[in-house]
Motif scaffolding. Structure first.
Motif, mmCIF file in Angstrom:
data_model
loop_
_atom_site.group_PDB
_atom_site.id
_atom_site.type_symbol
_atom_site.label_atom_id
_atom_site.label_comp_id
_atom_site.label_asym_id
_atom_site.label_seq_id
_atom_site.Cartn_x
_atom_site.Cartn_y
_atom_site.Cartn_z
ATOM 1 N N LYS A 110 -3.082 5.433 1.577
ATOM 2 C CA LYS A 110 -4.766 5.012 1.865
ATOM 3 C C LYS A 110 -5.462 6.591 2.075
ATOM 4 C CE LYS A 110 -3.945 0.897 4.278
ATOM 5 N NZ LYS A 110 -5.528 0.426 5.421
ATOM 6 N N TYR A 111 -6.537 6.504 1.292
ATOM 7 C CA TYR A 111 -7.579 7.920 1.482
ATOM 8 C C TYR A 111 -9.089 6.893 2.145
ATOM 9 C CZ TYR A 111 -5.412 9.686 -1.853
ATOM 10 O OH TYR A 111 -3.968 10.524 -2.970
ATOM 11 N N ASP A 112 -9.682 7.894 2.448
ATOM 12 C CA ASP A 112 -10.997 7.471 3.222
ATOM 13 C C ASP A 112 -11.656 6.272 2.365
ATOM 14 O OD1 ASP A 112 -10.643 9.123 5.312
ATOM 15 O OD2 ASP A 112 -11.767 11.204 4.426
ATOM 16 N N LYS A 113 -11.885 6.901 1.301
ATOM 17 C CA LYS A 113 -12.828 5.866 0.019
ATOM 18 C C LYS A 113 -11.455 4.703 -0.515
ATOM 19 C CE LYS A 113 -16.406 8.992 0.618
ATOM 20 N NZ LYS A 113 -17.418 9.772 -0.269
ATOM 21 N N PHE A 114 -10.974 5.114 -0.538
ATOM 22 C CA PHE A 114 -9.736 3.124 -1.072
ATOM 23 C C PHE A 114 -8.499 4.026 -1.029
ATOM 24 C CE2 PHE A 114 -9.051 7.674 -3.550
ATOM 25 C CZ PHE A 114 -8.395 7.638 -4.174
ATOM 26 N N GLU A 115 -7.163 2.935 -1.247
ATOM 27 C CA GLU A 115 -5.934 2.781 -1.400
ATOM 28 C C GLU A 115 -5.456 3.043 -2.778
ATOM 29 O OE1 GLU A 115 -5.991 0.118 1.330
ATOM 30 O OE2 GLU A 115 -5.559 -1.316 0.549
ATOM 31 N N ILE A 116 -4.159 2.996 -2.883
ATOM 32 C CA ILE A 116 -3.483 3.213 -4.065
ATOM 33 C C ILE A 116 -2.434 2.882 -3.298
ATOM 34 C CG2 ILE A 116 -1.386 4.340 -5.220
ATOM 35 C CD1 ILE A 116 -3.180 6.969 -4.856
ATOM 36 N N ARG A 117 -2.343 1.102 -4.392
ATOM 37 C CA ARG A 117 -1.427 0.265 -3.755
ATOM 38 C C ARG A 117 -0.488 -0.396 -5.241
ATOM 39 N NH1 ARG A 117 -6.503 -4.030 -3.956
ATOM 40 N NH2 ARG A 117 -6.955 -3.233 -1.468
ATOM 41 N N ASN A 118 1.452 -0.424 -4.848
ATOM 42 C CA ASN A 118 2.077 -1.373 -6.224
ATOM 43 C C ASN A 118 2.142 -2.805 -5.741
ATOM 44 O OD1 ASN A 118 2.754 1.592 -6.835
ATOM 45 N ND2 ASN A 118 4.603 1.612 -4.809
ATOM 46 N N TYR A 119 2.073 -3.346 -7.260
ATOM 47 C CA TYR A 119 1.438 -4.628 -6.851
ATOM 48 C C TYR A 119 3.210 -5.263 -7.942
ATOM 49 C CZ TYR A 119 -2.657 -5.664 -5.857
ATOM 50 O OH TYR A 119 -4.253 -5.030 -5.108
ATOM 51 N N GLU A 120 3.760 -6.339 -8.211
ATOM 52 C CA GLU A 120 5.001 -6.605 -8.407
ATOM 53 C C GLU A 120 4.796 -7.763 -9.382
ATOM 54 O OE1 GLU A 120 6.556 -10.107 -5.542
ATOM 55 O OE2 GLU A 120 6.561 -8.714 -3.645
ATOM 56 N N ALA A 121 5.567 -7.571 -10.674
ATOM 57 C CA ALA A 121 5.326 -7.977 -12.093
ATOM 58 C C ALA A 121 4.968 -9.635 -11.544
ATOM 59 C CB ALA A 121 7.043 -8.004 -12.835
ATOM 60 N N THR A 122 3.570 -9.938 -11.942
ATOM 61 C CA THR A 122 3.733 -11.478 -11.752
ATOM 62 C C THR A 122 3.596 -12.216 -13.342
ATOM 63 O OG1 THR A 122 2.507 -10.590 -9.672
ATOM 64 C CG2 THR A 122 1.635 -12.770 -10.625
ATOM 65 N N LEU A 123 3.175 -13.353 -12.822
ATOM 66 C CA LEU A 123 2.936 -14.035 -13.910
ATOM 67 C C LEU A 123 1.098 -15.245 -14.059
ATOM 68 C CD1 LEU A 123 3.162 -15.718 -16.754
ATOM 69 C CD2 LEU A 123 4.522 -17.728 -15.788
ATOM 70 N N VAL A 134 0.815 -1.249 0.349
ATOM 71 C CA VAL A 134 -0.602 0.355 0.084
ATOM 72 C C VAL A 134 0.958 1.420 0.132
ATOM 73 C CG1 VAL A 134 -1.613 0.883 1.577
ATOM 74 C CG2 VAL A 134 -1.789 -1.114 1.227
ATOM 75 N N GLU A 135 0.711 2.424 -0.635
ATOM 76 C CA GLU A 135 1.492 3.574 -1.358
ATOM 77 C C GLU A 135 1.075 4.606 -0.593
ATOM 78 O OE1 GLU A 135 2.176 6.344 -4.879
ATOM 79 O OE2 GLU A 135 2.767 4.364 -4.941
#
Length: 194
Positions: free
Chosen positions: A39-52, A36-37
């Protein structure tokens, strides 16, 4: 009458035991890794790894018409419908793109590589390497359907606009629970950020 009550009690106990098993089983399933980069009241911003991922592209639109078809194809592959009859561990969430033609994906467990995965028996199953991505995400509980997904998508758009966060037009639905789990269901709508 006593026999009917006894049978009813057994059915109720079996149901609750199966739900406890389903919820506990979720703790041992590998999930799509992120940090999680913000958090806001109604949503959050996330960084996801490179994935297969294993994926299947569907010509249908909408969660209701696409989910069972896509799930049966991908679940068939991971349950052994491949050239080696090899079972592959289930992962979470089930990911669906929210476009005119939907793509459903299961994350490949981290201990497996594309080069060593068994060839699918179904020609629709493909492997897709997703790069690292940043998403904005909103969560909701209960059973997912087209109406709830669209409602949460619109709420996410409104919240992002209110915060001045720029976003793309690539929206996704993430479903975290097996079909037989009734309680404690978790769903998300996400949008890729530029």
């Amino acid at each position: 009458m006593k026999i009917l009550i006894f049978i009813l009690v057994l059915i109720i106990v079996a149901f609750f035991v199966s739900q406890i098993f389903a919820m506990r089983g979720q703790k041992n399933i590998e999930t799509y890794p992120y940090v999680v980069e913000k958090k806001y009241d109604k949503f959050e911003i996330r960084n996801y790894e490179a994935t297969l991922f294993t994926s299947v592209k569907l010509s249908t639109k909408g969660y209701k018409s696409s989910s069972s078809k896509g799930f049966s194809i991908l679940a068939g592959y991971i349950f052994g419908d491949n050239e080696k009859n090899q079972k592959i561990s289930m992962t979470s969430p089930v990911t669906m793109s929210l476009e005119d033609s939907m793509t459903m994906m299961f994350m490949v467990p981290k201990n497996l590589k594309k080069e060593t995965l068994p060839k699918p028996n179904q020609s629709q199953v493909e492997f897709k390497q997703e790069p690292a991505k940043t998403f904005a995400a909103v969560s909701f509980k209960g059973w997912a359907n087209d109406k709830k997904i669209e409602k949460n998508k619109q709420q996410l758009i409104s919240a992002l606009d209110a915060e001045g966060v720029t976003y793309s037009n690539r929206f996704y639905f993430f479903g975290y629970n097996p079909p037989y789990q009734v309680f404690n269901r978790k769903n998300e709508v996400l949008v890729e950020l530029p």
